[in-house]
Design a protein around this motif. Sequence first.
Motif, PDB file in Angstrom:
ATOM      1  N   LEU A  50       0.829  -1.206   0.000  1.00 35.67           N
ATOM      2  CA  LEU A  50       0.000   0.000   0.000  1.00 35.67           C
ATOM      3  C   LEU A  50       0.866   1.260   0.000  1.00 35.67           C
ATOM      4  O   LEU A  50       0.543   2.256  -0.663  1.00 35.67           O
ATOM      5  N   LYS A  51       1.964   1.216   0.725  1.00 34.02           N
ATOM      6  CA  LYS A  51       2.876   2.370   0.735  1.00 34.02           C
ATOM      7  C   LYS A  51       3.483   2.584  -0.649  1.00 34.02           C
ATOM      8  O   LYS A  51       3.560   3.721  -1.136  1.00 34.02           O
ATOM      9  N   SER A  52       3.889   1.496  -1.276  1.00 34.05           N
ATOM     10  CA  SER A  52       4.471   1.613  -2.624  1.00 34.05           C
ATOM     11  C   SER A  52       3.431   2.091  -3.627  1.00 34.05           C
ATOM     12  O   SER A  52       3.731   2.886  -4.531  1.00 34.05           O
ATOM     13  N   ALA A  53       2.195   1.616  -3.473  1.00 38.48           N
ATOM     14  CA  ALA A  53       1.126   2.037  -4.388  1.00 38.48           C
ATOM     15  C   ALA A  53       0.836   3.526  -4.238  1.00 38.48           C
ATOM     16  O   ALA A  53       0.623   4.235  -5.237  1.00 38.48           O
ATOM     17  N   LEU A  54       0.826   4.008  -3.001  1.00 37.94           N
ATOM     18  CA  LEU A  54       0.581   5.434  -2.784  1.00 37.94           C
ATOM     19  C   LEU A  54       1.748   6.263  -3.319  1.00 37.94           C
ATOM     20  O   LEU A  54       1.549   7.360  -3.863  1.00 37.94           O
ATOM     21  N   ALA A  55       2.956   5.746  -3.206  1.00 35.05           N
ATOM     22  CA  ALA A  55       4.112   6.442  -3.779  1.00 35.05           C
ATOM     23  C   ALA A  55       3.956   6.566  -5.293  1.00 35.05           C
ATOM     24  O   ALA A  55       4.285   7.603  -5.878  1.00 35.05           O
ATOM     25  N   GLN A  56       3.449   5.530  -5.941  1.00 35.03           N
ATOM     26  CA  GLN A  56       3.183   5.602  -7.377  1.00 35.03           C
ATOM     27  C   GLN A  56       2.179   6.707  -7.683  1.00 35.03           C
ATOM     28  O   GLN A  56       2.329   7.463  -8.652  1.00 35.03           O
ATOM     29  N   VAL A  57       1.130   6.795  -6.873  1.00 34.33           N
ATOM     30  CA  VAL A  57       0.097   7.808  -7.076  1.00 34.33           C
ATOM     31  C   VAL A  57       0.684   9.216  -6.955  1.00 34.33           C
ATOM     32  O   VAL A  57       0.360  10.111  -7.757  1.00 34.33           O
ATOM     33  N   VAL A  58       1.546   9.422  -5.968  1.00 36.31           N
ATOM     34  CA  VAL A  58       2.169  10.737  -5.785  1.00 36.31           C
ATOM     35  C   VAL A  58       2.969  11.138  -7.021  1.00 36.31           C
ATOM     36  O   VAL A  58       2.909  12.283  -7.480  1.00 36.31           O
ATOM     37  N   VAL A  59       3.718  10.187  -7.581  1.00 35.90           N
ATOM     38  CA  VAL A  59       4.505  10.471  -8.785  1.00 35.90           C
ATOM     39  C   VAL A  59       3.587  10.833  -9.947  1.00 35.90           C
ATOM     40  O   VAL A  59       3.842  11.786 -10.693  1.00 35.90           O
ATOM     41  N   LYS A  60       2.502  10.088 -10.118  1.00 38.67           N
ATOM     42  CA  LYS A  60       1.583  10.385 -11.215  1.00 38.67           C
ATOM     43  C   LYS A  60       0.911  11.740 -11.034  1.00 38.67           C
ATOM     44  O   LYS A  60       0.726  12.489 -12.000  1.00 38.67           O
ATOM     45  N   LEU A  61       0.517  12.067  -9.826  1.00 40.50           N
ATOM     46  CA  LEU A  61      -0.201  13.319  -9.589  1.00 40.50           C
ATOM     47  C   LEU A  61       0.688  14.540  -9.778  1.00 40.50           C
ATOM     48  O   LEU A  61       0.232  15.588 -10.228  1.00 40.50           O
ATOM     49  N   THR A  62       1.956  14.423  -9.414  1.00 37.47           N
ATOM     50  CA  THR A  62       2.873  15.556  -9.544  1.00 37.47           C
ATOM     51  C   THR A  62       3.648  15.515 -10.852  1.00 37.47           C
ATOM     52  O   THR A  62       4.157  16.551 -11.300  1.00 37.47           O
ATOM     53  N   GLY A  63       3.765  14.322 -11.462  1.00 38.50           N
ATOM     54  CA  GLY A  63       4.604  14.168 -12.639  1.00 38.50           C
ATOM     55  C   GLY A  63       6.080  14.188 -12.310  1.00 38.50           C
ATOM     56  O   GLY A  63       6.927  14.172 -13.199  1.00 38.50           O
ATOM     57  N   ASP A  64       6.406  14.173 -11.025  1.00 38.96           N
ATOM     58  CA  ASP A  64       7.795  14.295 -10.557  1.00 38.96           C
ATOM     59  C   ASP A  64       8.264  12.948 -10.023  1.00 38.96           C
ATOM     60  O   ASP A  64       7.726  12.448  -9.036  1.00 38.96           O
ATOM     61  N   ARG A  65       9.291  12.358 -10.648  1.00 38.21           N
ATOM     62  CA  ARG A  65       9.783  11.054 -10.209  1.00 38.21           C
ATOM     63  C   ARG A  65      10.329  11.077  -8.789  1.00 38.21           C
ATOM     64  O   ARG A  65      10.295  10.075  -8.086  1.00 38.21           O
ATOM     65  N   ALA A  66      10.861  12.234  -8.348  1.00 37.38           N
ATOM     66  CA  ALA A  66      11.485  12.321  -7.028  1.00 37.38           C
ATOM     67  C   ALA A  66      10.495  12.684  -5.929  1.00 37.38           C
ATOM     68  O   ALA A  66      10.853  12.684  -4.750  1.00 37.38           O
ATOM     69  N   ALA A  67       9.239  12.957  -6.294  1.00 34.78           N
ATOM     70  CA  ALA A  67       8.275  13.458  -5.303  1.00 34.78           C
ATOM     71  C   ALA A  67       8.037  12.458  -4.176  1.00 34.78           C
ATOM     72  O   ALA A  67       7.953  12.824  -3.008  1.00 34.78           O
ATOM     73  N   ALA A  68       7.917  11.165  -4.515  1.00 37.07           N
ATOM     74  CA  ALA A  68       7.558  10.172  -3.510  1.00 37.07           C
ATOM     75  C   ALA A  68       8.658   9.975  -2.481  1.00 37.07           C
ATOM     76  O   ALA A  68       8.390   9.548  -1.352  1.00 37.07           O
ATOM     77  N   SER A  69       9.905  10.271  -2.836  1.00 35.77           N
ATOM     78  CA  SER A  69      11.008  10.071  -1.904  1.00 35.77           C
ATOM     79  C   SER A  69      11.340  11.331  -1.114  1.00 35.77           C
ATOM     80  O   SER A  69      12.265  11.327  -0.300  1.00 35.77           O
ATOM     81  N   SER A  70      10.603  12.396  -1.354  1.00 35.77           N
ATOM     82  CA  SER A  70      10.890  13.650  -0.657  1.00 35.77           C
ATOM     83  C   SER A  70      10.390  13.585   0.786  1.00 35.77           C
ATOM     84  O   SER A  70       9.438  12.874   1.119  1.00 35.77           O
ATOM     85  N   GLU A  71      11.037  14.349   1.606  1.00 40.59           N
ATOM     86  CA  GLU A  71      10.658  14.389   3.023  1.00 40.59           C
ATOM     87  C   GLU A  71       9.237  14.922   3.194  1.00 40.59           C
ATOM     88  O   GLU A  71       8.520  14.545   4.119  1.00 40.59           O
ATOM     89  N   ALA A  72       8.814  15.769   2.256  1.00 44.13           N
ATOM     90  CA  ALA A  72       7.505  16.407   2.364  1.00 44.13           C
ATOM     91  C   ALA A  72       6.353  15.412   2.336  1.00 44.13           C
ATOM     92  O   ALA A  72       5.296  15.659   2.910  1.00 44.13           O
ATOM     93  N   VAL A  73       6.534  14.278   1.659  1.00 45.85           N
ATOM     94  CA  VAL A  73       5.432  13.319   1.548  1.00 45.85           C
ATOM     95  C   VAL A  73       5.734  12.004   2.264  1.00 45.85           C
ATOM     96  O   VAL A  73       4.958  11.054   2.154  1.00 45.85           O
ATOM     97  N   ALA A  74       6.835  11.946   2.987  1.00 47.35           N
ATOM     98  CA  ALA A  74       7.189  10.705   3.682  1.00 47.35           C
ATOM     99  C   ALA A  74       6.094  10.289   4.662  1.00 47.35           C
ATOM    100  O   ALA A  74       5.711   9.111   4.732  1.00 47.35           O
ATOM    101  N   LYS A  75       5.546  11.250   5.399  1.00 49.73           N
ATOM    102  CA  LYS A  75       4.497  10.937   6.374  1.00 49.73           C
ATOM    103  C   LYS A  75       3.239  10.452   5.678  1.00 49.73           C
ATOM    104  O   LYS A  75       2.554   9.533   6.150  1.00 49.73           O
ATOM    105  N   LEU A  76       2.936  11.054   4.545  1.00 49.42           N
ATOM    106  CA  LEU A  76       1.763  10.636   3.769  1.00 49.42           C
ATOM    107  C   LEU A  76       1.895   9.180   3.337  1.00 49.42           C
ATOM    108  O   LEU A  76       0.975   8.379   3.502  1.00 49.42           O
ATOM    109  N   VAL A  77       3.037   8.814   2.776  1.00 53.41           N
ATOM    110  CA  VAL A  77       3.250   7.453   2.300  1.00 53.41           C
ATOM    111  C   VAL A  77       3.213   6.464   3.458  1.00 53.41           C
ATOM    112  O   VAL A  77       2.661   5.364   3.347  1.00 53.41           O
ATOM    113  N   GLU A  78       3.796   6.838   4.577  1.00 54.72           N
ATOM    114  CA  GLU A  78       3.783   5.950   5.744  1.00 54.72           C
ATOM    115  C   GLU A  78       2.366   5.707   6.260  1.00 54.72           C
ATOM    116  O   GLU A  78       2.099   4.680   6.879  1.00 54.72           O
TER     117      GLU A  78
END
Length: 356
Positions: A50-78
């Motif tokens: 589920l965490k990996s799936a949400l990380a995929q969603v973040v990348v698609k929504l922002t179009g940014d490959r690095a978005a899911a690994s950023s500190e800003a969304v770490a809590k969201l993915v967790e």
Amino acid sequence: MRYARLLSLFFFLLCLPLGNGLAQAQSPNALYTGEVPVSDQSDEQRAVALKSALAQVVVKLTGDRAAASSEAVAKLVESAERYVQQYTYRQSVETVDGQPLLRLSLVASFDRSAIDRVLRDRGLKVWTPAARAPVVAWLAIDDGKGPRLLDNTDPAARAMQQMAEQRGVTLVWPRLDSPDQAQTTAQIVWEGDSMTLAADAVRYQTDTVLIGQLRRVGSDWIARWTLVLGGQAQPVWESRDPDLAAALVAGADGAVDKTRGRGASQAEERRITTARVWVGGLKSAQDYARLFETLSGNELVREYQPEQARGDSVMLKLTLNLALDRWMAYLPPDGALSVVGATASDGAEASLALNP
């Protein structure tokens, strides 16, 4: 002479078939859905997937490959389990070394309005689904035998398409009926005739075209890329790699980088504000509990404090991460709260109601 040639090529392209029909961008549901391979259906595997799936969603929504690994969304993915709306498992069969192999994947969809609010609250730009124009991909390749068109039947082209989809963009592959058509069109693409190819894109209801010319030089593939947006050719860029798929993926990445800024909504300005609102429709203790639960679960609400009650209404002092009008704009239409009035009244700046 040049004009006459462009006109004849344009009418030639108009005679080409539409293939599978008009281009369709990725649907909003697809943008909020991720798919992750799993080894089994255990709770442990599901939590990680589920965490990996949400990380995929973040990348698609922002179009940014690095978005899911950023500190800003770490809590969201967790906290992925908090935002998941539904999940299921999908089985597929792949051929590996000539042998069929059963694959199991978890497919999860997430709360659209909640994810949008959290990303904006964390200062990320969300690429709105309506602004994601499909990209018509015209690719010509020369491996020493003259240019020919490349389409999505080629494994390297499929890798390119997969990369684009992972970043929320749909590639459209024009289809040709005959070898003669393919050869003539390959020459148009090889010459980089962006005016003609951009004019043809209207048939697919998009204004975005990616033109790629790839040639073999020694052990490397050298690719020259041109992106046309709204009829205007953007600066050319190049990619070089011994692997054809990697060279094509670089083209897809470059196209997404250049297109995603067109429709990305600006990151919401973070400004802590205090506001008072009346909330009506509170007829029982359960209604109060539902109201407070809703506010507690809202990422944009820092604090809330009841100050006075009147009939079935309560005045709340809200401490928000952004302006009150922006917070009210993010309230989901099918959520627990709805806006009754956005003007000051009886000591409050707005009136809301708890929906039944």
